[in-house]
Scaffold this motif. Structure first.
Motif, PDB file in Angstrom:
ATOM      1  N   ILE A  22       0.830  -1.203   0.000  1.00  0.00           N
ATOM      2  CA  ILE A  22       0.000   0.000   0.000  1.00  0.00           C
ATOM      3  C   ILE A  22       0.866   1.256   0.000  1.00  0.00           C
ATOM      4  N   ALA A  23       1.957   1.221   0.770  1.00  0.00           N
ATOM      5  CA  ALA A  23       2.836   2.391   0.838  1.00  0.00           C
ATOM      6  C   ALA A  23       3.474   2.688  -0.513  1.00  0.00           C
ATOM      7  N   LEU A  24       3.778   1.669  -1.300  1.00  0.00           N
ATOM      8  CA  LEU A  24       4.406   1.882  -2.597  1.00  0.00           C
ATOM      9  C   LEU A  24       3.452   2.478  -3.618  1.00  0.00           C
ATOM     10  N   THR A  25       2.148   2.380  -3.377  1.00  0.00           N
ATOM     11  CA  THR A  25       1.178   2.960  -4.311  1.00  0.00           C
ATOM     12  C   THR A  25       0.858   4.419  -4.001  1.00  0.00           C
ATOM     13  N   LEU A  26       1.305   4.912  -2.841  1.00  0.00           N
ATOM     14  CA  LEU A  26       0.965   6.287  -2.461  1.00  0.00           C
ATOM     15  C   LEU A  26       1.491   7.348  -3.430  1.00  0.00           C
ATOM     16  N   PRO A  27       2.729   7.229  -3.941  1.00  0.00           N
ATOM     17  CA  PRO A  27       3.173   8.285  -4.868  1.00  0.00           C
ATOM     18  C   PRO A  27       2.280   8.455  -6.080  1.00  0.00           C
ATOM     19  N   TRP A  28       1.669   7.387  -6.534  1.00  0.00           N
ATOM     20  CA  TRP A  28       0.799   7.493  -7.700  1.00  0.00           C
ATOM     21  C   TRP A  28      -0.589   8.018  -7.329  1.00  0.00           C
ATOM     22  N   ILE A  29      -0.866   8.116  -6.049  1.00  0.00           N
ATOM     23  CA  ILE A  29      -2.172   8.603  -5.594  1.00  0.00           C
ATOM     24  C   ILE A  29      -2.121  10.068  -5.201  1.00  0.00           C
ATOM     25  N   ILE A  30      -1.075  10.479  -4.488  1.00  0.00           N
ATOM     26  CA  ILE A  30      -1.044  11.833  -3.932  1.00  0.00           C
ATOM     27  C   ILE A  30      -0.544  12.866  -4.921  1.00  0.00           C
ATOM     28  N   TYR A  31       0.206  12.469  -5.959  1.00  0.00           N
ATOM     29  CA  TYR A  31       0.701  13.454  -6.924  1.00  0.00           C
ATOM     30  C   TYR A  31      -0.340  13.706  -8.003  1.00  0.00           C
TER      31      TYR A  31
END
Length: 227
Positions: A22-31
């Motif tokens: 889940i943590a690795l998908t955060l950059p694609w969600i918050i930017y």
């Protein structure tokens, strides 16, 4: 309850799902995602400007053969920057404190730079193993030393990222524990400890950004030797 000071670095799971994924998908969600509009939002314009400045600063001293790596370096920088800084929030997990993840980034990318040099300029890549003007009796020894130093690079690259983040998180954990214990006993000393913790948190935010930049910068320097 935390069992020991290193328990916070254990990869947590939620309902059997590792939070690392889940943590690795955060950059694609918050930017924000670029659009086809004529005018972009302020956040998207600022993001684009920062990415252009970083790319220009990183690739300006490199040869033209390294410029196709720009997208990879920018993506890696954003990923490391996001995972490093989000780990400073309460009840979060920093994936880059896991040596397995840092080495998973360091080894393939380092190997890619080495293979690029072996493919494009084999003689120059092999020449790095033997300094110019080496006396004949020292040639076998220096080749062994340079080969060992070459293979130590990915280990040092991954260890640097993990060790710096782990040390900072341990310091924050220890100081926060001291502040919690001293609060009912010596409130004034506990208040000073909280102030120190706040300053250390600001320092760790800077370290998270710097370590992401240093990781990508060292990879660009390794690439420069092989293009």
């Amino acid at each position: 309850m935390t069992l020991d000071i290193f328990h916070q670095f254990v990869s947590p799971t939620l309902l059997g799902v590792p939070l690392l994924a889940i943590a690795l998908t955060l950059p694609w969600i918050i930017y924000p995602t670029p659009t086809m509009r004529w005018l972009n939002s302020r956040a998207l314009a600022l993001q684009g400007w920062l990415i252009r400045q970083f790319t220009q600063q990183l690739l300006q001293p490199l040869n033209l053969g390294a410029h196709p790596w720009a997208a990879l370096f920018v993506s890696l920088m954003l990923l490391l920057l996001t995972t490093n800084t989000l780990g400073l929030l309460p009840y979060t997990f920093t994936p880059t404190t896991q040596l397995s993840m840092s080495m998973a980034f360091a080894v393939p990318l380092w190997m890619s730079t080495v293979l690029t040099g072996m493919r494009n300029q084999t003689n120059e890549a092999l020449a790095h193993l033997l300094p110019t003007g080496t006396p004949t009796p020292l040639i076998p020894v220096l080749i062994i030393i340079e080969t060992v130093s070459l293979f130590i690079r990915p280990l040092a690259l991954g260890m640097r990222l993990t060790a710096n983040l782990t040390a900072g998180h341990l310091m924050m954990f220890l100081i926060s524990t001291v502040a919690y214990i001293l609060m009912p006993i010596m409130p004034k000393v506990a208040l000073i400890t909280v102030v120190v913790l706040g300053l250390l948190t600001l320092l760790e935010m800077a370290v998270a950004v710097i370590q992401a930049y240093v990781f990508v910068l060292l990879l660009s320097l390794y690439l420069q030797e092989n293009v």
